[in-house]
Design a protein around this motif. Structure first.
Motif, mmCIF file in Angstrom:
data_model
loop_
_atom_site.group_PDB
_atom_site.id
_atom_site.type_symbol
_atom_site.label_atom_id
_atom_site.label_comp_id
_atom_site.label_asym_id
_atom_site.label_seq_id
_atom_site.Cartn_x
_atom_site.Cartn_y
_atom_site.Cartn_z
ATOM 1 N N GLU A 92 1.968 9.599 4.722
ATOM 2 C CA GLU A 92 1.318 10.895 4.548
ATOM 3 C C GLU A 92 1.977 11.805 3.527
ATOM 4 O OE1 GLU A 92 1.234 12.313 8.628
ATOM 5 O OE2 GLU A 92 -0.862 11.695 8.765
ATOM 6 N N ASN A 93 2.978 11.362 2.822
ATOM 7 C CA ASN A 93 3.640 12.205 1.837
ATOM 8 C C ASN A 93 2.794 12.245 0.564
ATOM 9 O OD1 ASN A 93 5.280 13.455 -0.056
ATOM 10 N ND2 ASN A 93 7.145 12.495 0.716
ATOM 11 N N ILE A 94 2.184 13.389 0.305
ATOM 12 C CA ILE A 94 1.283 13.471 -0.853
ATOM 13 C C ILE A 94 2.031 13.659 -2.170
ATOM 14 C CG2 ILE A 94 -0.644 14.353 0.514
ATOM 15 C CD1 ILE A 94 -0.081 17.119 -0.738
ATOM 16 N N PHE A 95 3.340 13.783 -2.123
ATOM 17 C CA PHE A 95 4.099 14.040 -3.341
ATOM 18 C C PHE A 95 4.820 12.815 -3.896
ATOM 19 C CE2 PHE A 95 3.813 18.096 -1.052
ATOM 20 C CZ PHE A 95 3.030 18.779 -1.982
ATOM 21 N N ILE A 96 4.478 11.640 -3.394
ATOM 22 C CA ILE A 96 5.054 10.413 -3.954
ATOM 23 C C ILE A 96 3.920 9.524 -4.459
ATOM 24 C CG2 ILE A 96 7.099 10.438 -2.475
ATOM 25 C CD1 ILE A 96 5.750 8.154 -0.845
ATOM 26 N N SER A 97 4.215 8.723 -5.451
ATOM 27 C CA SER A 97 3.249 7.715 -5.910
ATOM 28 C C SER A 97 3.355 6.539 -4.958
ATOM 29 C CB SER A 97 3.574 7.277 -7.332
ATOM 30 O OG SER A 97 3.436 8.366 -8.210
ATOM 31 N N ASN A 98 2.232 6.146 -4.405
ATOM 32 C CA ASN A 98 2.232 5.131 -3.350
ATOM 33 C C ASN A 98 2.220 3.690 -3.835
ATOM 34 O OD1 ASN A 98 2.248 6.905 -1.237
ATOM 35 N ND2 ASN A 98 0.057 6.907 -0.958
ATOM 36 N N HIS A 99 1.826 3.431 -5.082
ATOM 37 C CA HIS A 99 1.531 2.043 -5.444
ATOM 38 C C HIS A 99 2.703 1.086 -5.246
ATOM 39 C CE1 HIS A 99 2.342 4.315 -9.146
ATOM 40 N NE2 HIS A 99 3.037 3.263 -9.511
ATOM 41 N N ASN A 100 3.951 1.489 -5.498
ATOM 42 C CA ASN A 100 5.079 0.586 -5.257
ATOM 43 C C ASN A 100 5.263 0.296 -3.773
ATOM 44 O OD1 ASN A 100 5.670 0.328 -7.966
ATOM 45 N ND2 ASN A 100 7.046 2.086 -7.963
ATOM 46 N N LEU A 101 5.113 1.322 -2.959
ATOM 47 C CA LEU A 101 5.217 1.149 -1.515
ATOM 48 C C LEU A 101 4.072 0.277 -0.988
ATOM 49 C CD1 LEU A 101 6.558 1.779 1.177
ATOM 50 C CD2 LEU A 101 5.304 3.949 1.211
ATOM 51 N N LEU A 102 2.854 0.535 -1.456
ATOM 52 C CA LEU A 102 1.701 -0.263 -1.027
ATOM 53 C C LEU A 102 1.849 -1.727 -1.453
ATOM 54 C CD1 LEU A 102 -1.212 2.241 -1.717
ATOM 55 C CD2 LEU A 102 -0.172 1.671 0.486
ATOM 56 N N LYS A 103 2.437 -1.954 -2.604
ATOM 57 C CA LYS A 103 2.678 -3.331 -3.060
ATOM 58 C C LYS A 103 3.592 -4.061 -2.080
ATOM 59 C CE LYS A 103 4.533 -6.084 -6.813
ATOM 60 N NZ LYS A 103 5.259 -6.106 -8.075
ATOM 61 N N VAL A 104 4.682 -3.422 -1.681
ATOM 62 C CA VAL A 104 5.632 -4.030 -0.742
ATOM 63 C C VAL A 104 4.975 -4.268 0.613
ATOM 64 C CG1 VAL A 104 7.801 -3.642 0.503
ATOM 65 C CG2 VAL A 104 7.638 -3.078 -1.927
ATOM 66 N N ILE A 105 4.167 -3.326 1.052
ATOM 67 C CA ILE A 105 3.457 -3.474 2.328
ATOM 68 C C ILE A 105 2.516 -4.666 2.259
ATOM 69 C CG2 ILE A 105 1.751 -2.408 3.865
ATOM 70 C CD1 ILE A 105 3.016 0.326 2.943
ATOM 71 N N GLY A 106 1.754 -4.773 1.173
ATOM 72 C CA GLY A 106 0.817 -5.882 1.008
ATOM 73 C C GLY A 106 1.496 -7.240 0.972
ATOM 74 N N GLU A 107 2.693 -7.288 0.417
ATOM 75 C CA GLU A 107 3.430 -8.545 0.316
ATOM 76 C C GLU A 107 4.136 -8.926 1.620
ATOM 77 O OE1 GLU A 107 6.063 -7.693 -2.925
ATOM 78 O OE2 GLU A 107 4.533 -8.136 -4.447
ATOM 79 N N ASN A 108 4.497 -7.950 2.443
ATOM 80 C CA ASN A 108 5.343 -8.227 3.597
ATOM 81 C C ASN A 108 4.701 -8.044 4.972
ATOM 82 O OD1 ASN A 108 8.021 -8.796 2.297
ATOM 83 N ND2 ASN A 108 7.556 -6.814 1.389
ATOM 84 N N CYS A 109 3.735 -7.186 5.074
ATOM 85 C CA CYS A 109 3.151 -6.894 6.386
ATOM 86 C C CYS A 109 1.938 -7.780 6.643
ATOM 87 C CB CYS A 109 2.756 -5.424 6.470
ATOM 88 S SG CYS A 109 4.167 -4.320 6.409
ATOM 89 N N ARG A 110 1.915 -8.430 7.797
ATOM 90 C CA ARG A 110 0.815 -9.325 8.155
ATOM 91 C C ARG A 110 0.232 -9.002 9.530
ATOM 92 N NH1 ARG A 110 1.478 -10.294 3.536
ATOM 93 N NH2 ARG A 110 1.781 -12.263 2.484
ATOM 94 N N ASN A 111 0.800 -8.018 10.218
ATOM 95 C CA ASN A 111 0.395 -7.744 11.593
ATOM 96 C C ASN A 111 -0.041 -6.302 11.838
ATOM 97 O OD1 ASN A 111 0.996 -10.391 12.717
ATOM 98 N ND2 ASN A 111 3.113 -9.897 12.228
ATOM 99 N N LEU A 112 -0.406 -5.615 10.772
ATOM 100 C CA LEU A 112 -0.813 -4.220 10.949
ATOM 101 C C LEU A 112 -2.076 -4.132 11.795
ATOM 102 C CD1 LEU A 112 -0.255 -2.683 7.395
ATOM 103 C CD2 LEU A 112 1.069 -2.242 9.476
ATOM 104 N N VAL A 113 -2.068 -3.217 12.742
ATOM 105 C CA VAL A 113 -3.227 -2.937 13.578
ATOM 106 C C VAL A 113 -3.790 -1.564 13.206
ATOM 107 C CG1 VAL A 113 -4.038 -2.587 15.950
ATOM 108 C CG2 VAL A 113 -2.374 -4.382 15.451
ATOM 109 N N ASN A 114 -2.898 -0.622 12.916
ATOM 110 C CA ASN A 114 -3.284 0.726 12.503
ATOM 111 C C ASN A 114 -2.634 1.014 11.156
ATOM 112 O OD1 ASN A 114 -4.542 1.290 15.058
ATOM 113 N ND2 ASN A 114 -2.483 1.539 15.880
ATOM 114 N N PHE A 115 -3.463 1.383 10.184
ATOM 115 C CA PHE A 115 -2.932 1.681 8.852
ATOM 116 C C PHE A 115 -3.585 2.946 8.325
ATOM 117 C CE2 PHE A 115 -3.040 0.928 4.146
ATOM 118 C CZ PHE A 115 -1.689 1.169 3.932
ATOM 119 N N PHE A 116 -2.749 3.936 8.070
ATOM 120 C CA PHE A 116 -3.214 5.214 7.545
ATOM 121 C C PHE A 116 -2.427 5.493 6.271
ATOM 122 C CE2 PHE A 116 -3.116 6.664 12.288
ATOM 123 C CZ PHE A 116 -4.040 5.702 12.616
ATOM 124 N N THR A 117 -3.125 5.803 5.182
ATOM 125 C CA THR A 117 -2.421 6.125 3.946
ATOM 126 C C THR A 117 -3.225 7.100 3.103
ATOM 127 O OG1 THR A 117 -1.183 5.201 2.069
ATOM 128 C CG2 THR A 117 -3.342 4.229 2.526
#
Length: 169
Positions: free
Chosen positions: A12-37
């Motif tokens: 929920e931090n609107i002052f950071i660029s998310n794409h690097n974080l989202l890239k890591v999440i996409g590569e590593n997370c496989r069990n998300l049930v709730n995802f808010f961004t």
């Protein structure tokens, strides 16, 4: 280090660029049930699709485009997003991503999830909505076609139009 067993993630931090974080999440997370961004740039979109592809157990998706980033994000991806949703999703909340009645309709028509229960849309302040009643009429027809029952329906039209639909399970 992001845990591969992570089931809920809220960004929920609107002052950071998310794409690097989202890239890591996409590569590593496989069990998300709730995802808010929040979406901060067009660069976020490919990683968002990767997260959806890699998290087939996802049940609740909430995406927000903060007004701060309106000029940085082309929301044309929204219809394609509907096609990529994992089939188990039952709750979708989109804020400032759908700008017209046609996009509202197309998103729902292209949404192929099995048990959609909540469909909540907050339209951006600058939108092409003349009459939010068109969305209500469409939802009623779509609901009948899918053999669902609307349990609750809320619409609000002013500077910030909102439509929330809850179907009976």
């Amino acid at each position: 280090m992001i845990s591969i067993n992570l089931v809920e993630l809220v960004i929920e931090n609107i002052f950071i660029s998310n794409h690097n974080l989202l890239k890591v999440i996409g590569e590593n997370c496989r069990n998300l049930v709730n995802f808010f961004t929040i979406i901060t740039a067009d660069n976020d979109i490919p990683f968002l699709f990767n997260i959806l592809k890699n998290n087939s157990k996802l049940k609740d998706l909430r995406l927000t485009l903060p007004t701060l980033y309106f000029s940085d994000v082309n929301t044309g991806f929204i219809i394609e997003l509907a096609k990529y949703l994992p089939r188990l999703i039952n709750s979708i909340y989109l804020s400032n991503l759908i700008k017209s009645v046609n996009e509202y309709k197309e998103f729902l028509e292209n949404c192929k999830v099995d048990e959609l229960v909540y469909y909540m849309i907050n339209f951006p302040p600058i939108n092409d909505i003349v009459n939010v009643d068109e969305c209500e009429e469409f939802v009623k027809r779509w609901t009948e076609k899918k053999r669902k029952v609307i349990w609750n329906f809320y619409k609000y039209q002013s500077d910030h139009c909102k439509i929330y639909v809850v179907w009976d399970c």
